[in-house]
Write an enzyme that holds these catalytic residues in place. Structure first.
Site: not given
Length: 769
Positions: A501, A570
């Protein structure tokens, strides 16, 4: 996921071999280079001048901090900036910058004064006289020519460098960046970086941009030994070495044109690279973990300007011909501590420092110049005096130059420019296949189809728009938002990235600096923490820190996954984190119509944009025009007019707010005005304030945990700017101050819903003040 490449079970016994890494192979002298014609006497003197300039500059900072710099003592000037000196490292900066082209790029470090000085001198050397006069910008320079003009250019370069360290308006970055963030985009200097390793993603992305634009340029990335144990560095090296750039998947087999130069001065801050904080003797060994050719890595004597020049010149040739990326480890030494507040005698021995000073790059090269008959001692002494005079005059001029206007403290945080016009070169590019446009049902498409339609429209309009991220290509993304884009636009513009990321966003910053308009995807908002530095310290800040020299037209797509039982890593709505870093736009659409219009606007905006999507809305349908349209950033939507209470929300909660409004009207007789903010930065408070002044009551709702959420910012501004109109305290709704649970029962209790909005609205309406 690439069908063209099969990964089969192969378990035959074998041994893995790594390429040998050459070390300290350069054995030539200045006399050898002169005889070979690879260097002229003038070139050699120039190398010394550049090194002297760095040495004098760093000694000036040392003297300033010790209050012993004579030219400024009488002025009473006090230097208050950082003191990360590169004394001893001059050969690394000069040899490297002398070996690349004037139009090539560099990125640098918090100890990057020398890199900046050397790159600036290289640009001055290569500019035409007309270009140099324009760059100087002084009418008096119009009368100069030849060596006199070049000298004036050098003086201006040192002045702007000193002025930036002094925080002056005439500095390269208008005093906004300072020494640790100095940049000169006119010379290809994309910025020094105060975050250790922070520039590796930018350099890699700039290399991606060079490859995409086919501009025959490369990026030279300076970073210290401490950086090469850092996550973003390792992610960036892996990103740069991806096989898809050079194998059959590539539109053209061309590796990223990046030269990574490890400036190994032996110490991070106090941590010693060899024998203490790493397990290798040379950091060049890192390269074997990323490229089958070990990135053609070499270890180089970084105290020898000629050895550095030779090694970087060969690396540049390899990178420019598509054989990159390339790695060089330059072994050098830092005479001073990490900064002047660092007592270096506490962690290193005096005899160690003395041994390195015996190999001093300036002194040893000066000796070679004399031995080769390039110059006499008096000539070299005169060169030293000329450099010292140039720096002294620059310091006096910089100290007396104007400070930035205090009223402009927020200037350059954002730019107000957009890509309304696409340059002819990039307008309406050819496609590889049929555009994946969604089919409408009763004039409606889903939220995720609206996002796809925006991406198709912008990519078909502007070739500078590229898309990459985790699984976005063949697979179409985890939520199938990008399905079909690979087939339509090809792998040159749509490709998968490693699960990295930080590198995804960091490379997006670098590519954007070079003129591309990347759209990068993070699968879940939760993963933003993995990329925090690149999003908040790099993407958000470079327009400001460069004094407006560069723009970062980057869109980061991110999604919120709460409500599916995915638990605490998440499911988070993290938009409030992003709003706390000035320079970053934050967009949170709630309808398919806005999803398309806002994403198109975000891609055309010249600011970095965090585009937050709710996974719960992906399959919601709505009317969306087929033709191109834009929804402006910073403009809220009044979804329903009302008189009794104002409800403000965004993203999923704005969707639920609509149902709450119907319940309030039908079951409780409360006439609610419903406002969808749509964008949090910039935020349209005027629409909210106008409504609150009418209704006298307000509830602000979001899906993030209540404490620290953006609801608090909205509520605070209402109470600051419309307090006299309020008949009750502003109500706030958010998730429980807990970790998002996997249990369905607990998750229902954790997340806010329609009834929470209804209850909060009733509470403020029935409050008696």
């Amino acid at each position: 996921m690439v069908r063209e490449i099969s990964v089969l079970p192969e378990f035959e016994p074998t041994e893995l071999e790594s390429p040998r890494i050459r070390a300290f192979q350069y054995e030539k002298t200045l006399q050898d280079e002169l005889q070979a014609g690879t260097l002229t006497a003038a070139d050699a003197l120039e190398l010394l001048e550049w090194m002297l300039s760095i040495r004098v500059f760093e000694e000036m900072i040392l003297a300033l901090r010790m209050q012993s710099f004579e030219p400024l003592r009488e002025m009473g000037f006090e230097y208050r900036g950082p003191t990360h000196l590169s004394l001893g490292q001059e050969a690394a900066s000069v040899g490297a910058c002398a070996a690349i082209g004037a139009t090539d790029y560099i990125t640098s470090t918090h100890r990057g004064h020398g890199d900046s000085i050397a790159k600036g001198y290289a640009a001055i050397r290569e500019r035409s006289e007309d270009e140099l006069r324009e760059w100087i910008g002084d009418p008096e320079a119009a009368e100069l020519s030849g060596q006199e003009l070049r000298e004036r250019g050098k003086a201006e370069h040192i002045f702007r460098t000193v002025a930036e360290l002094f925080g002056k308006e005439d500095g390269y970055c208008r005093g906004r960046g300072g020494g640790m963030h100095i940049a000169d985009f006119t010379s290809g200097h994309l910025g020094a970086n105060a975050i250790v390793g922070g520039s590796l993603g930018i350099a890699t992305g700039a290399g991606l941009g060079c490859r995409y634009l086919e501009n025959d340029r490369l990026v030279l990335c300076f970073a210290g030994d401490g950086a090469y144990s850092n996550g973003i560095v390792l992610e960036s090296l892996n990103f740069a070495c991806q096989a898809q750039f050079t194998n059959d998947l590539a539109d053209r087999r061309f590796g990223l044109p990046v030269v990574y130069a490890i400036i190994n001065n032996q110490y991070g801050m106090t941590g010693q690279q060899r024998g203490e904080v790493t397990g290798v003797d040379f950091l060049a060994r890192r390269a074997t973990g990323f490229g089958m050719d070990a990135m053609q890595a070499e270890v180089v004597n970084g105290m020898d300007v000629l050895a550095v020049r030779d090694a970087i010149a060969r690396a540049a040739e390899e990178a420019r011909s598509g054989q990159g990326p390339v790695l060089r480890e330059l072994i050098t030494y830092r005479y001073q501590g990490h900064s002047l507040s660092d007592p270096r005698n506490e962690y290193r021995a005096r005899d160690e420092e003395a041994a390195w000073r015996e190999r001093d790059p300036v002194a040893t090269f000066r000796k070679q110049l004399l031995e080769a008959g390039v110059a006499e001692q008096e000539e070299l002494d005169e060169l030293q005096r000329r450099v010292e005079k140039r720096h002294g005059e620059a310091a006096i001029r910089a100290a007396g130059s104007p400070d930035p206007d205090a009223s402009e403290v927020t200037r350059y945080v954002f730019t107000d420019s957009t890509a309304d016009h696409v340059p002819e070169r990039f307008a309406h590019p050819e496609t590889c296949g049929e555009l994946p446009l969604p089919e409408r049902k009763n004039d409606t498409i889903t939220f995720k189809e609206a996002l796809l339609e925006a991406l198709v429209g912008e990519m078909a309009r502007d070739e500078r728009v590229v898309l990459y991220g985790e699984d976005v290509a063949d697979y179409g993304g985890a939520f199938k938002v990008t399905k079909g884009l690979l087939e339509a636009f090809g792998r040159r513009r749509v490709f998968n990235a490693p699960i990295s990321e930080a590198a995804i966003i960091g490379t997006g910053v670098g590519a954007a600096m070079l003129g591309l308009r990347p759209v990068v995807e993070l699968m879940y908002s939760d993963f933003e923490f993995q990329a925090g530095d690149q999003l908040y310290n790099q993407a958000a800040k470079w327009h400001y820190m460069s004094g407006g020299q560069t723009k970062v037209p980057l869109v980061v797509r991110s999604s919120v996954g709460a409500g599916k039982g995915y638990g605490g890593q998440h499911s988070q709505a993290l938009e409030a984190h992003a709003t706390h870093t000035p320079g970053l736009c934050v967009v949170c659409p709630s309808t398919p119509h806005d999803a398309k219009g806002l994403l198109s606007s975000a891609i055309r905006d010249d600011n970095p944009v965090l585009f937050v999507e709710s996974q719960a809305l992906y399959n919601e349908r709505g009317e969306v025009p087929e033709e191109e349209y834009l929804v402006p950033l910073g403009r809220a939507a009044v979804r329903r007019q009302g008189a009794d209470v104002t409800i403000v929300a965004w993203s999923l909660m704005a969707h639920l707010m609509m149902e709450a409004g119907r319940v309030l009207a039908g079951e409780h007789g409360i006439d609610a005005e419903l406002i969808d903010l749509r964008t949090l930065i910039p935020v349209d408070m005027q629409t909210v304030l106008n409504s609150v002044r009418k209704t006298g009551r307000c509830v602000v709702a979001c899906q993030a945990v209540r404490t620290g959420s953006f609801t608090a910012e909205v509520a605070a501004r209402i109470q600051e700017q419309a307090f006299d109109y309020l008949d009750a305290p502003v109500g706030r709704i958010g998730s429980a101050d807990a970790i998002s649970p996997q249990s369905e029962v607990l998750e229902r209790a954790y997340l806010p819903g329609v009834q929470d909005i209804v209850q909060a609205a009733r509470q403020v309406c029935y409050a008696t003040g």
